[in-house]
Every structure is written in C-alpha cells, then in structure tokens.
Enzyme design. Structure first.
Site, PDB file in Angstrom:
ATOM      1  CB  SER A 121      -5.128 -28.476 -20.064  1.00 23.26           C
ATOM      2  OG  SER A 121      -4.472 -29.630 -19.658  1.00 23.26           O
ATOM      3  CG  HIS A 142      -8.946 -30.342 -16.112  1.00 23.63           C
ATOM      4  ND1 HIS A 142      -8.617 -29.080 -15.675  1.00 23.63           N
ATOM      5  CD2 HIS A 142      -7.799 -30.862 -16.604  1.00 23.63           C
ATOM      6  CE1 HIS A 142      -7.340 -28.852 -15.903  1.00 23.63           C
ATOM      7  NE2 HIS A 142      -6.810 -29.922 -16.463  1.00 23.63           N
ATOM      8  CD  GLU A 154     -10.655 -26.874 -13.207  1.00 18.34           C
ATOM      9  OE1 GLU A 154     -10.927 -25.708 -12.902  1.00 18.34           O
ATOM     10  OE2 GLU A 154      -9.897 -27.153 -14.145  1.00 18.34           O
ATOM     11  CG  ASN A 192      -4.759 -25.688 -16.487  1.00 16.74           C
ATOM     12  OD1 ASN A 192      -3.958 -25.841 -15.560  1.00 16.74           O
ATOM     13  ND2 ASN A 192      -5.165 -26.689 -17.245  1.00 16.74           N
TER      14      ASN A 192
HETATM   15  C1  CAA Z   1      -1.952 -28.761 -16.585  1.00 19.41           C
HETATM   16  C2  CAA Z   1      -3.310 -29.125 -16.126  1.00 19.41           C
HETATM   17  O1  CAA Z   1      -4.210 -29.253 -16.960  1.00 19.41           O
HETATM   18  C3  CAA Z   1      -3.697 -29.239 -14.701  1.00 19.41           C
HETATM   19  C4  CAA Z   1      -2.672 -29.690 -13.738  1.00 19.41           C
HETATM   20  O2  CAA Z   1      -2.586 -30.835 -13.405  1.00 19.41           O
HETATM   21  S1  CAA Z   1      -1.647 -28.518 -13.176  1.00 19.41           S
HETATM   22  C5  CAA Z   1      -0.530 -29.389 -12.098  1.00 19.41           C
HETATM   23  C6  CAA Z   1      -1.146 -29.629 -10.764  1.00 19.41           C
HETATM   24  N1  CAA Z   1      -0.188 -30.330  -9.941  1.00 19.41           N
HETATM   25  C7  CAA Z   1       0.633 -29.705  -9.110  1.00 19.41           C
HETATM   26  O3  CAA Z   1       0.589 -28.499  -8.962  1.00 19.41           O
HETATM   27  C8  CAA Z   1       1.588 -30.596  -8.402  1.00 19.41           C
HETATM   28  C9  CAA Z   1       2.515 -29.832  -7.476  1.00 19.41           C
HETATM   29  N2  CAA Z   1       3.407 -30.768  -6.809  1.00 19.41           N
HETATM   30  C10 CAA Z   1       3.004 -31.510  -5.746  1.00 19.41           C
HETATM   31  O4  CAA Z   1       1.875 -31.388  -5.273  1.00 19.41           O
HETATM   32  C11 CAA Z   1       4.007 -32.482  -5.173  1.00 19.41           C
HETATM   33  O5  CAA Z   1       5.290 -32.042  -5.498  1.00 19.41           O
HETATM   34  C12 CAA Z   1       3.795 -33.952  -5.714  1.00 19.41           C
HETATM   35  C13 CAA Z   1       2.409 -34.428  -5.308  1.00 19.41           C
HETATM   36  C14 CAA Z   1       3.932 -34.049  -7.219  1.00 19.41           C
HETATM   37  C15 CAA Z   1       4.860 -34.830  -5.102  1.00 19.41           C
HETATM   38  O6  CAA Z   1       4.785 -34.627  -3.727  1.00 19.41           O
HETATM   39  P1  CAA Z   1       5.682 -35.520  -2.746  1.00 19.41           P
HETATM   40  O7  CAA Z   1       5.252 -35.258  -1.384  1.00 19.41           O
HETATM   41  O8  CAA Z   1       7.118 -35.342  -3.104  1.00 19.41           O
HETATM   42  O9  CAA Z   1       5.135 -36.886  -3.200  1.00 19.41           O
HETATM   43  P2  CAA Z   1       5.785 -38.288  -3.092  1.00 19.41           P
HETATM   44  O10 CAA Z   1       6.018 -38.560  -1.656  1.00 19.41           O
HETATM   45  O11 CAA Z   1       6.937 -38.441  -4.037  1.00 19.41           O
HETATM   46  O12 CAA Z   1       4.549 -39.127  -3.620  1.00 19.41           O
HETATM   47  C16 CAA Z   1       3.280 -39.029  -3.026  1.00 19.41           C
HETATM   48  C17 CAA Z   1       2.315 -39.905  -3.796  1.00 19.41           C
HETATM   49  O13 CAA Z   1       2.113 -39.359  -5.108  1.00 19.41           O
HETATM   50  C18 CAA Z   1       2.460 -40.324  -6.081  1.00 19.41           C
HETATM   51  N3  CAA Z   1       3.127 -39.676  -7.199  1.00 19.41           N
HETATM   52  C19 CAA Z   1       4.130 -38.760  -7.135  1.00 19.41           C
HETATM   53  N4  CAA Z   1       4.517 -38.441  -8.397  1.00 19.41           N
HETATM   54  C20 CAA Z   1       3.742 -39.180  -9.235  1.00 19.41           C
HETATM   55  C21 CAA Z   1       3.659 -39.303 -10.640  1.00 19.41           C
HETATM   56  N5  CAA Z   1       4.432 -38.591 -11.468  1.00 19.41           N
HETATM   57  N6  CAA Z   1       2.730 -40.135 -11.162  1.00 19.41           N
HETATM   58  C22 CAA Z   1       1.913 -40.870 -10.355  1.00 19.41           C
HETATM   59  N7  CAA Z   1       1.951 -40.799  -9.022  1.00 19.41           N
HETATM   60  C23 CAA Z   1       2.852 -39.965  -8.470  1.00 19.41           C
HETATM   61  C24 CAA Z   1       3.441 -41.255  -5.382  1.00 19.41           C
HETATM   62  O14 CAA Z   1       3.462 -42.551  -5.979  1.00 19.41           O
HETATM   63  C25 CAA Z   1       2.888 -41.310  -3.977  1.00 19.41           C
HETATM   64  O15 CAA Z   1       1.803 -42.239  -3.918  1.00 19.41           O
HETATM   65  P3  CAA Z   1       1.451 -43.027  -2.544  1.00 19.41           P
HETATM   66  O16 CAA Z   1       0.939 -41.953  -1.621  1.00 19.41           O
HETATM   67  O17 CAA Z   1       0.397 -44.020  -2.964  1.00 19.41           O
HETATM   68  O18 CAA Z   1       2.714 -43.644  -2.088  1.00 19.41           O
HETATM   69  N1  NDP Z   2       0.251 -32.910 -18.195  1.00 18.83           N
HETATM   70  C1  NDP Z   2      -0.575 -32.410 -17.283  1.00 18.83           C
HETATM   71  O1  NDP Z   2      -0.139 -31.953 -16.211  1.00 18.83           O
HETATM   72  C2  NDP Z   2      -2.035 -32.421 -17.542  1.00 18.83           C
HETATM   73  C3  NDP Z   2      -2.528 -32.661 -18.795  1.00 18.83           C
HETATM   74  N2  NDP Z   2      -3.885 -32.655 -19.010  1.00 18.83           N
HETATM   75  C4  NDP Z   2      -4.429 -32.927 -20.333  1.00 18.83           C
HETATM   76  O2  NDP Z   2      -4.469 -34.347 -20.499  1.00 18.83           O
HETATM   77  C5  NDP Z   2      -4.247 -34.666 -21.879  1.00 18.83           C
HETATM   78  C6  NDP Z   2      -3.036 -35.577 -21.980  1.00 18.83           C
HETATM   79  O3  NDP Z   2      -1.915 -34.908 -21.458  1.00 18.83           O
HETATM   80  P1  NDP Z   2      -0.577 -35.700 -21.057  1.00 18.83           P
HETATM   81  O4  NDP Z   2      -0.931 -37.044 -20.572  1.00 18.83           O
HETATM   82  O5  NDP Z   2       0.218 -34.783 -20.240  1.00 18.83           O
HETATM   83  O6  NDP Z   2       0.105 -35.819 -22.497  1.00 18.83           O
HETATM   84  P2  NDP Z   2       1.195 -36.893 -22.985  1.00 18.83           P
HETATM   85  O7  NDP Z   2       1.913 -36.242 -24.104  1.00 18.83           O
HETATM   86  O8  NDP Z   2       1.949 -37.411 -21.810  1.00 18.83           O
HETATM   87  O9  NDP Z   2       0.282 -38.099 -23.500  1.00 18.83           O
HETATM   88  C7  NDP Z   2      -0.586 -38.006 -24.588  1.00 18.83           C
HETATM   89  C8  NDP Z   2      -0.692 -39.379 -25.176  1.00 18.83           C
HETATM   90  O10 NDP Z   2      -1.731 -39.396 -26.164  1.00 18.83           O
HETATM   91  C9  NDP Z   2      -1.223 -40.132 -27.253  1.00 18.83           C
HETATM   92  N3  NDP Z   2      -1.967 -39.870 -28.475  1.00 18.83           N
HETATM   93  C10 NDP Z   2      -1.758 -38.923 -29.429  1.00 18.83           C
HETATM   94  N4  NDP Z   2      -2.629 -39.074 -30.427  1.00 18.83           N
HETATM   95  C11 NDP Z   2      -3.416 -40.136 -30.113  1.00 18.83           C
HETATM   96  C12 NDP Z   2      -4.465 -40.808 -30.777  1.00 18.83           C
HETATM   97  N5  NDP Z   2      -4.907 -40.403 -31.973  1.00 18.83           N
HETATM   98  N6  NDP Z   2      -5.056 -41.866 -30.182  1.00 18.83           N
HETATM   99  C13 NDP Z   2      -4.619 -42.306 -28.977  1.00 18.83           C
HETATM  100  N7  NDP Z   2      -3.597 -41.718 -28.314  1.00 18.83           N
HETATM  101  C14 NDP Z   2      -3.008 -40.643 -28.869  1.00 18.83           C
HETATM  102  C15 NDP Z   2       0.222 -39.699 -27.337  1.00 18.83           C
HETATM  103  O11 NDP Z   2       0.978 -40.531 -28.191  1.00 18.83           O
HETATM  104  P3  NDP Z   2       2.245 -39.840 -29.012  1.00 18.83           P
HETATM  105  O12 NDP Z   2       3.189 -39.387 -27.951  1.00 18.83           O
HETATM  106  O13 NDP Z   2       2.744 -40.950 -29.845  1.00 18.83           O
HETATM  107  O14 NDP Z   2       1.670 -38.699 -29.792  1.00 18.83           O
HETATM  108  C16 NDP Z   2       0.620 -39.816 -25.872  1.00 18.83           C
HETATM  109  O15 NDP Z   2       0.942 -41.134 -25.499  1.00 18.83           O
HETATM  110  C17 NDP Z   2      -4.082 -33.326 -22.599  1.00 18.83           C
HETATM  111  O16 NDP Z   2      -5.331 -32.923 -23.090  1.00 18.83           O
HETATM  112  C18 NDP Z   2      -3.599 -32.410 -21.492  1.00 18.83           C
HETATM  113  O17 NDP Z   2      -3.874 -31.061 -21.736  1.00 18.83           O
HETATM  114  C19 NDP Z   2      -4.787 -32.452 -17.994  1.00 18.83           C
HETATM  115  C20 NDP Z   2      -4.336 -32.255 -16.712  1.00 18.83           C
HETATM  116  C21 NDP Z   2      -2.928 -32.175 -16.392  1.00 18.83           C
END
Ligand code: CAA
Ligand code: NDP
Length: 293
Positions: A121, A142, A154, A192
């Site tokens: 991220s 990403h 990304e 982010n």
């Molecule tokens: C941190 C980082 O590095 C980067 C990031 O990702 S930052 C986070 C970016 N994401 C956001 O900002 C999400 C904001 N939230 C949203 O867009 C919406 O609330 C949401 C998409 C999560 C849910 O929206 P919604 O309309 O309530 O969705 P919902 O009707 O429940 O589901 C729509 C679809 O998404 C899927 N979905 C929802 N939540 C899910 C989850 N946790 N995992 C997998 N799939 C999921 C559902 O299965 C469904 O799939 P189908 O279309 O195939 O049926």
């Molecule tokens: N959460 C988000 O919204 C987003 C996250 N990301 C990025 O994606 C990556 C994963 O995030 P996310 O899935 O949320 O994190 P989670 O904590 O849900 O999952 C990470 C997984 O990696 C496992 N892990 C840790 N160490 C190892 C290892 N040595 N070998 C194999 N697996 C390992 C962890 O196991 P254990 O729990 O046992 O440590 C856990 O199951 C991060 O880099 C995050 O920044 C990118 C976009 C969106």
C-alpha cells in the site's frame, strides 16, 4: 520475447491475497496460493469459495464458472511451489522486514523470466526490488479492497523496472477487466497518499471529541456521498495497514501533517485492528457493528 502469463503465485491469504486469487481464477489464470501455514491457506480457499457462492446467488457469476475457478486454485505451502509461476504477487502483511524476507526467498525459487509484483500500500517499490536480484522484473501492482468489486489497479515502476515488465503486467491487468493508473514511486502512491490522510484526519476528529464514531461516519456518507464512512473504511482496510501507511508517509515525506493519530496507534497496540479482529472503531462480535466510542 514477450512472456505469456498463465500461472499466478499469490503470497498471503489475507483479505487482499484472497481477493487477488479470486479475480485471477475467475479470469482463467491458474493460481498458487501461499501463506504461513496450511491451515491459513485452506481457510483462504474456503473464504474465496464462500465469496464466489454469494456472487452465484446474486447472479453475477454462474455455478459452473465458480467450480471451474475454484479448481484453478491450488495450495502453495512452500515458495518452491512457485517454480512454474509466470507472475508472483506478494500480498503479505504491510511490514517492510516481512516483505523483504519473502521477496528475497521467492526470487530464488522462480524461473529467471518470472515477474514479481508487490501489492504494498505504501512501501518503496525500488527498495523492495533491491532484494530480489531481478529489479528489472519487479513492479508494484496495487489492487484495491475489495478486489472483486474495485475497478482500479495502480501500477508503480521501481527505478529499474523494464518497459517489458510494465507492458506484460498491464496486459495481465487488462485480462482481469480492471483499469490501471500509473503512479510514480513515492510513499503511498496516489490513492493512499490522498485517502489515508483523510482517514487519519477522521480519527483526529474523533480523538479531539469533535464528533462520535457514528456522527463522523454519517457526516461523510451523507455529506460527501462516500460509500462508507472513514472510520468504517479504516476498520475495513485494517487499522494495522492504516497505521503502517501513515508511518511510511510520515517518515518518507518528513512532514508533520502525516503524523499518525495517537488514537490509531492505541487501537493497533490493543490489537483492535478492525473487521479482521472483530473490533476496531466498531465492535463486530455480536454481528451488528457497535461503535466503540
Ligand atoms: C488501503 C489500500 O492500500 C488501498 C485500498 O484498497 S483503500 C480502500 C478502497 N475501497 C473502498 O474505498 C471501498 C469503499 N466501499 C465501497 O465501495 C462499498 O461499500 C463496497 C464495494 C465495499 C460494498 O458495496 P455494496 O454495494 O454494499 O456491495 P455489495 O452489494 O455488498 O457487494 C457488491 C460486490 O462486491 C463484493 N464484495 C463486497 N464486499 C466484499 C469483500 N469484503 N470481499 C470480496 N468481495 C466483496 C460482493 O461479493 C459483491 O460481488 P458480486 O457483484 O459478484 O455479487
Ligand atoms: N487491506 C487493504 O485494504 C489493502 C491492503 N493492501 C496491501 O496488501 C497487503 C496485504 O494486506 P491485507 O490482505 O489487508 O493483510 P492481512 O493481514 O489481511 O493478510 C496478510 C496475510 O499475510 C500473511 N503473512 C504474513 N507473513 C507471511 C509470510 N512470511 N509468508 C506468507 N504469508 C504471510 C498473514 O499471516 P499472519 O496473519 O499469520 O501474519 C496474513 O494471512 C499489504 O501489503 C497491504 O498494505 C493493498 C490494498 C488494500
């Protein structure tokens, strides 16, 4: 000669690794899924199956498509299981030390031409590439959470990423039906860099007593048309990931405006990481999210 990407290795069966495996398998790629234990991998495959079943019930995929996709996913408990992968995507915890260890190990197991991508991220792609011995075949890929739903990926080149690596990765993302944006290799890239300071500010707003959890989330949902409130979204992303991104921004850009909110630090120290631990700004243990402040 251009590499034909057929088999994808995914490291980390957390929320992102599961989502990446899910969309790759549905798009027809073979997927090898790795995590720290056989149990973690099996739980990941079960969650993917359950998520696909929901899509079948909603009618967005059919049952035969689901079965075919699940049959393409195989467990990969050791990095050697990636020896025939064309592209490996690292999606383990957002911790540079963990990622460096994984990436240097996996690079030794791969065929020479395989591409390594990281779903980080925030962490420098150039720095992560440096431990692989193949920085020219390394790239930031990403995905956004939830991967099956979010349209954007990304792409981030490190300093040494070759054009061929970028183009082959771009072709792979197109086959997933997703859209790319290209970001330079700066802390937290584009999404982010903008989103996480907003979430951090929402946590400061809570910390300073400007509003309750509910008031802040309602304000941003109804006042700015965000699909989720910022605290709900923080819980969804994972508070450990949010803190880690803010730390990378704070250290990497050396600007106090990125200082992680002390309340975010406290929640992470308590192990309240959001939905994945059942408690964060909301408590999910009863099934109904209840604000914790
Ligand atoms: C941190 C980082 O590095 C980067 C990031 O990702 S930052 C986070 C970016 N994401 C956001 O900002 C999400 C904001 N939230 C949203 O867009 C919406 O609330 C949401 C998409 C999560 C849910 O929206 P919604 O309309 O309530 O969705 P919902 O009707 O429940 O589901 C729509 C679809 O998404 C899927 N979905 C929802 N939540 C899910 C989850 N946790 N995992 C997998 N799939 C999921 C559902 O299965 C469904 O799939 P189908 O279309 O195939 O049926
Ligand atoms: N959460 C988000 O919204 C987003 C996250 N990301 C990025 O994606 C990556 C994963 O995030 P996310 O899935 O949320 O994190 P989670 O904590 O849900 O999952 C990470 C997984 O990696 C496992 N892990 C840790 N160490 C190892 C290892 N040595 N070998 C194999 N697996 C390992 C962890 O196991 P254990 O729990 O046992 O440590 C856990 O199951 C991060 O880099 C995050 O920044 C990118 C976009 C969106």
């Amino acid at each position: 000669m251009s590499l034909e990407i057929r088999k994808i290795g995914v490291i980390g069966a957390g929320q992102m690794g599961k989502g990446i495996a899910h969309v790759c398998a549905l798009a027809g790629f073979d997927v090898a899924l790795n995590d720290v234990s056989d149990e973690r991998i099996a739980a990941g495959v079960d969650d993917i199956a359950a998520q696909m079943q929901k899509s079948v019930e909603r009618g967005t995929i059919d049952a035969s498509g689901k079965s075919a996709a699940l049959a393409r996913i195989s467990p990969a408990p050791a990095v050697q299981d990636f020896r025939d992968a064309d592209l490996v995507i690292e999606a383990a915890s957002e911790n540079e030390e963990i990622k460096r260890r994984i990436l240097s190990d996996v690079a030794l197991a791969l065929k020479p031409d395989a591409i390594i991508g990281t779903n980080t991220s925030s962490i420098s792609i150039t720095r992560l590439a440096s431990v692989t011995g193949r920085p020219e075949r390394f790239i930031g890929i990403h995905f956004m959470n939830p991967v099956p739903k979010m349209q954007l990926v990304e792409l981030i080149r490190g300093i040494a990423t070759e054009d061929r690596t970028f183009e082959e990765t771009r072709g792979f993302i197109a086959k997933l039906g997703k859209t790319i944006t290209v970001s330079e290799d700066f802390p937290a890239f584009i999404v982010n860099r903008i989103l996480l300071p907003m979430i951090n500010e929402a946590i400061y707003t809570l910390y300073e007593g400007v509003g309750s959890v509910e008031a802040i989330d309602t304000a941003m949902k109804l006042g700015a048309n965000h699909p989720m409130g910022p605290l709900q979204l923080a819980d969804f992303i994972g508070l450990d990931v949010c803190l880690s991104v803010m730390q990378v921004l704070h250290e990497g850009l050396a600007d106090s405006k990125y200082r992680p909110c002390p309340l975010l630090v406290k929640y992470v120290e308590a192990g309240w990481l959001g939905r994945k631990t059942q408690r964060g700004f909301y408590d999910y243990r009863s099934g109904q999210p209840i604000p914790t402040r």
